[in-house]
Design a protein around this motif. Structure first.
Motif, PDB file in Angstrom:
ATOM      1  N   PHE A  60       0.964  -1.236   0.113  1.00  0.00           N
ATOM      2  CA  PHE A  60      -0.009  -0.083  -0.068  1.00  0.00           C
ATOM      3  C   PHE A  60       0.929   1.425  -0.044  1.00  0.00           C
ATOM      4  O   PHE A  60       2.063   1.305   0.194  1.00  0.00           O
ATOM      5  CB  PHE A  60      -0.862   0.027   1.137  1.00  0.00           C
ATOM      6  CG  PHE A  60      -0.123  -0.199   2.709  1.00  0.00           C
ATOM      7  CD1 PHE A  60       0.602   1.124   3.260  1.00  0.00           C
ATOM      8  CD2 PHE A  60      -0.054  -1.503   3.294  1.00  0.00           C
ATOM      9  CE1 PHE A  60       0.969   0.940   4.251  1.00  0.00           C
ATOM     10  CE2 PHE A  60       0.717  -1.332   4.255  1.00  0.00           C
ATOM     11  CZ  PHE A  60       1.503  -0.360   4.771  1.00  0.00           C
ATOM     12  N   THR A  61       0.196   2.404  -0.141  1.00  0.00           N
ATOM     13  CA  THR A  61       0.778   3.628  -0.081  1.00  0.00           C
ATOM     14  C   THR A  61      -0.100   4.378   1.139  1.00  0.00           C
ATOM     15  O   THR A  61      -1.544   3.938   1.310  1.00  0.00           O
ATOM     16  CB  THR A  61       1.031   4.669  -1.020  1.00  0.00           C
ATOM     17  OG1 THR A  61      -0.412   4.733  -1.603  1.00  0.00           O
ATOM     18  CG2 THR A  61       1.921   4.179  -2.153  1.00  0.00           C
ATOM     19  N   GLU A  62       0.505   5.102   2.031  1.00  0.00           N
ATOM     20  CA  GLU A  62      -0.363   5.566   2.983  1.00  0.00           C
ATOM     21  C   GLU A  62      -0.112   6.911   3.444  1.00  0.00           C
ATOM     22  O   GLU A  62       1.282   7.187   3.426  1.00  0.00           O
ATOM     23  CB  GLU A  62       0.002   4.574   4.567  1.00  0.00           C
ATOM     24  CG  GLU A  62      -0.906   5.050   5.884  1.00  0.00           C
ATOM     25  CD  GLU A  62      -0.389   4.125   7.106  1.00  0.00           C
ATOM     26  OE1 GLU A  62      -1.151   4.125   7.852  1.00  0.00           O
ATOM     27  OE2 GLU A  62       0.611   3.637   6.897  1.00  0.00           O
ATOM     28  N   GLU A  63      -0.942   7.845   3.936  1.00  0.00           N
ATOM     29  CA  GLU A  63      -0.554   9.088   4.391  1.00  0.00           C
ATOM     30  C   GLU A  63      -0.935   9.088   6.078  1.00  0.00           C
ATOM     31  O   GLU A  63      -1.797   8.576   6.506  1.00  0.00           O
ATOM     32  CB  GLU A  63      -1.452  10.153   3.686  1.00  0.00           C
ATOM     33  CG  GLU A  63      -1.206  10.517   2.372  1.00  0.00           C
ATOM     34  CD  GLU A  63      -2.141  11.169   1.685  1.00  0.00           C
ATOM     35  OE1 GLU A  63      -2.761  12.158   2.449  1.00  0.00           O
ATOM     36  OE2 GLU A  63      -2.417  11.369   0.180  1.00  0.00           O
ATOM     37  N   LEU A  64       0.026   9.682   6.828  1.00  0.00           N
ATOM     38  CA  LEU A  64      -0.094   9.842   8.223  1.00  0.00           C
ATOM     39  C   LEU A  64       0.349  11.202   8.495  1.00  0.00           C
ATOM     40  O   LEU A  64       1.040  12.064   7.956  1.00  0.00           O
ATOM     41  CB  LEU A  64       0.860   8.716   8.649  1.00  0.00           C
ATOM     42  CG  LEU A  64       0.965   7.375   8.516  1.00  0.00           C
ATOM     43  CD1 LEU A  64       2.059   7.006   7.766  1.00  0.00           C
ATOM     44  CD2 LEU A  64       1.053   6.641   9.714  1.00  0.00           C
ATOM     45  N   SER A  65       0.046  11.442   9.688  1.00  0.00           N
ATOM     46  CA  SER A  65       0.380  12.866  10.438  1.00  0.00           C
ATOM     47  C   SER A  65       0.853  12.620  11.634  1.00  0.00           C
ATOM     48  O   SER A  65       0.255  11.489  12.389  1.00  0.00           O
ATOM     49  CB  SER A  65      -0.921  13.879  10.475  1.00  0.00           C
ATOM     50  OG  SER A  65      -2.073  13.151  11.636  1.00  0.00           O
ATOM     51  N   TRP A  66       2.165  13.082  11.977  1.00  0.00           N
ATOM     52  CA  TRP A  66       2.744  12.951  13.281  1.00  0.00           C
ATOM     53  C   TRP A  66       2.535  14.083  14.342  1.00  0.00           C
ATOM     54  O   TRP A  66       2.869  15.332  13.938  1.00  0.00           O
ATOM     55  CB  TRP A  66       4.214  12.915  13.156  1.00  0.00           C
ATOM     56  CG  TRP A  66       4.813  11.925  12.372  1.00  0.00           C
ATOM     57  CD1 TRP A  66       4.288  11.058  11.203  1.00  0.00           C
ATOM     58  CD2 TRP A  66       5.937  11.203  12.715  1.00  0.00           C
ATOM     59  NE1 TRP A  66       5.063  10.050  10.656  1.00  0.00           N
ATOM     60  CE2 TRP A  66       6.004  10.035  11.605  1.00  0.00           C
ATOM     61  CE3 TRP A  66       7.083  11.130  13.616  1.00  0.00           C
ATOM     62  CZ2 TRP A  66       7.257   8.981  11.770  1.00  0.00           C
ATOM     63  CZ3 TRP A  66       7.830  10.342  13.710  1.00  0.00           C
ATOM     64  CH2 TRP A  66       8.259   9.266  12.704  1.00  0.00           C
ATOM     65  N   THR A  67       1.514  13.996  15.349  1.00  0.00           N
ATOM     66  CA  THR A  67       0.946  14.844  16.000  1.00  0.00           C
ATOM     67  C   THR A  67       1.537  14.806  17.319  1.00  0.00           C
ATOM     68  O   THR A  67       1.778  13.944  18.046  1.00  0.00           O
ATOM     69  CB  THR A  67      -0.428  14.892  16.140  1.00  0.00           C
ATOM     70  OG1 THR A  67      -0.808  13.494  16.588  1.00  0.00           O
ATOM     71  CG2 THR A  67      -1.239  14.840  14.767  1.00  0.00           C
ATOM     72  N   ALA A  68       1.691  15.963  17.956  1.00  0.00           N
ATOM     73  CA  ALA A  68       2.289  16.457  19.228  1.00  0.00           C
ATOM     74  C   ALA A  68       2.232  17.812  19.594  1.00  0.00           C
ATOM     75  O   ALA A  68       1.975  18.837  18.942  1.00  0.00           O
ATOM     76  CB  ALA A  68       3.911  15.808  19.472  1.00  0.00           C
ATOM     77  N   GLY A  69       1.844  17.824  21.125  1.00  0.00           N
ATOM     78  CA  GLY A  69       1.710  19.158  21.451  1.00  0.00           C
ATOM     79  C   GLY A  69       0.503  20.075  20.936  1.00  0.00           C
ATOM     80  O   GLY A  69       0.568  21.237  20.969  1.00  0.00           O
ATOM     81  N   GLY A  70      -0.414  19.389  20.561  1.00  0.00           N
ATOM     82  CA  GLY A  70      -1.834  19.984  19.962  1.00  0.00           C
ATOM     83  C   GLY A  70      -1.468  20.465  18.342  1.00  0.00           C
ATOM     84  O   GLY A  70      -2.188  21.163  17.890  1.00  0.00           O
ATOM     85  N   GLY A  71      -0.601  19.844  17.858  1.00  0.00           N
ATOM     86  CA  GLY A  71      -0.187  20.151  16.341  1.00  0.00           C
ATOM     87  C   GLY A  71       0.265  19.049  15.611  1.00  0.00           C
ATOM     88  O   GLY A  71       0.764  18.161  16.250  1.00  0.00           O
ATOM     89  N   VAL A  72       0.572  19.148  14.525  1.00  0.00           N
ATOM     90  CA  VAL A  72       1.259  18.273  13.519  1.00  0.00           C
ATOM     91  C   VAL A  72       2.507  18.953  13.334  1.00  0.00           C
ATOM     92  O   VAL A  72       2.804  19.997  12.712  1.00  0.00           O
ATOM     93  CB  VAL A  72       0.455  18.010  12.231  1.00  0.00           C
ATOM     94  CG1 VAL A  72       1.236  17.292  11.154  1.00  0.00           C
ATOM     95  CG2 VAL A  72      -0.906  17.706  12.452  1.00  0.00           C
ATOM     96  N   VAL A  73       3.524  18.094  13.524  1.00  0.00           N
ATOM     97  CA  VAL A  73       4.969  18.476  13.363  1.00  0.00           C
ATOM     98  C   VAL A  73       5.463  17.924  12.180  1.00  0.00           C
ATOM     99  O   VAL A  73       6.170  18.524  11.313  1.00  0.00           O
ATOM    100  CB  VAL A  73       5.892  17.820  14.551  1.00  0.00           C
ATOM    101  CG1 VAL A  73       5.412  18.853  15.668  1.00  0.00           C
ATOM    102  CG2 VAL A  73       5.676  16.509  14.827  1.00  0.00           C
TER     103      VAL A  73
END
Length: 297
Positions: free
Chosen positions: A122-135
């Protein structure tokens, strides 16, 4: 490309269905791995998608999940202990001049959507979130394929893009003053057995010979199985290997070994690791031949 595998980000990836929460991957019709996209885990484990169980074609399990010695080890995953001061590895945070410290700064990798999706990857999209936001935003590509009657290959590529608009700095305990602990990036936790696995690679034999080295490939050989890891492009091959065998069995490719990896504003860091999963204990010649085939095919 802008130094150490850093490129400027392109346009947004194609959106698709969010997909299943657990995806089964198959080689030649046989299930060889399960990929969990939305694990229900404590924040202290830095929740993230992972592969587990991973097996040989004969069904021997070669991954470990939530082991007692390091419960934040999640099978096969992309995990980084310091992303702009946030812990996406799990467990204790190593802070400069303080040592291992419990901090409430763990991040989460959130599965957003699949692009291409099938039994072979597959291909996949992810978001790395911390401290209330996406880094960081990530595009991950994973593919499995047969190599021989007793071996298959797992091909994992990931592109990490700055989502802050100001650039992101990636580090490790080694870059924070703890020499030898340069983990972070692609990481595979193997099962702990009564005897430590045999470690060998292009650079020599034994954990001390390959840990921290930049050999083209490294291998772990356990009871009835062998894993051979290789950087599949020049930038990934420039990252040293993080190898453990005596304490616990695990191999990773270190994004921040001697210095921090700086991703500029809007930039992207790209890495690709291919792993041969084989039944039996391979010798050096067979391991080298299979990994060459896996990387070039």
């Amino acid at each position: 490309m802008n130094g150490r595998g850093v490129t400027r980000a392109g346009g947004p990836g194609a959106a698709a269905t969010s997909g299943p929460e657990v995806l089964e991957l198959r080689v030649a019709g046989r299930p060889v791995a399960s990929y969990t996209t939305r694990p229900d885990l404590s924040a202290r484990h830095a929740p993230r998608p992972y592969l587990h169980p991973v097996t040989t074609l004969a069904g021997v399990r070669v991954s470990e999940l939530l082991p007692a010695d390091h419960p934040h080890h999640l099978g096969v995953s992309v995990a980084v202990p310091d992303v702009a001061g946030h812990n996406f590895w799990g467990g204790r945070t190593f802070v400069r001049d303080q040592g291992p410290t419990e901090l409430a700064n763990h991040g989460t990798q959130r599965h957003e959507r699949f692009g291409r999706l099938g039994p072979d990857g597959f291909t996949e999209e992810l978001s790395w979130t911390a401290g209330g936001g996406v880094v960081l935003r990530e595009e991950r590509t994973l593919r499995v394929r047969a190599l021989a009657k007793t071996a298959w290959a797992l091909d994992v590529a990931f592109a990490l893009t700055d989502a802050t608009g100001a650039g992101v700095s990636i580090g490790s305990p080694a870059t924070n003053g703890r020499p030898g602990a340069a983990y972070g990036g692609f990481f595979w936790r193997a099962p702990k057995e009564p005897a430590a696995p045999h470690v060998f690679g292009a650079a020599g034999d034994g954990e001390a010979a390959v840990h921290g080295g930049r050999g083209d490939w490294v291998a772990l050989a356990g009871q009835g199985w062998t894993l051979v890891f290789a950087g599949a492009d020049e930038e990934t091959r420039s990252d040293p290997w993080f190898v453990r065998a005596a304490e616990y069995p695990g191999v990773g490719s270190s994004l921040a070994h001697e210095r921090r990896l700086e991703i500029p504003a809007g930039g992207t860091a790209v890495r690709r690791v291919v792993t041969v999963v084989a039944d039996g204990r391979l010798d050096r010649a067979r391991a080298a031949a299979l990994v060459r085939e896996a990387v070039t095919s």
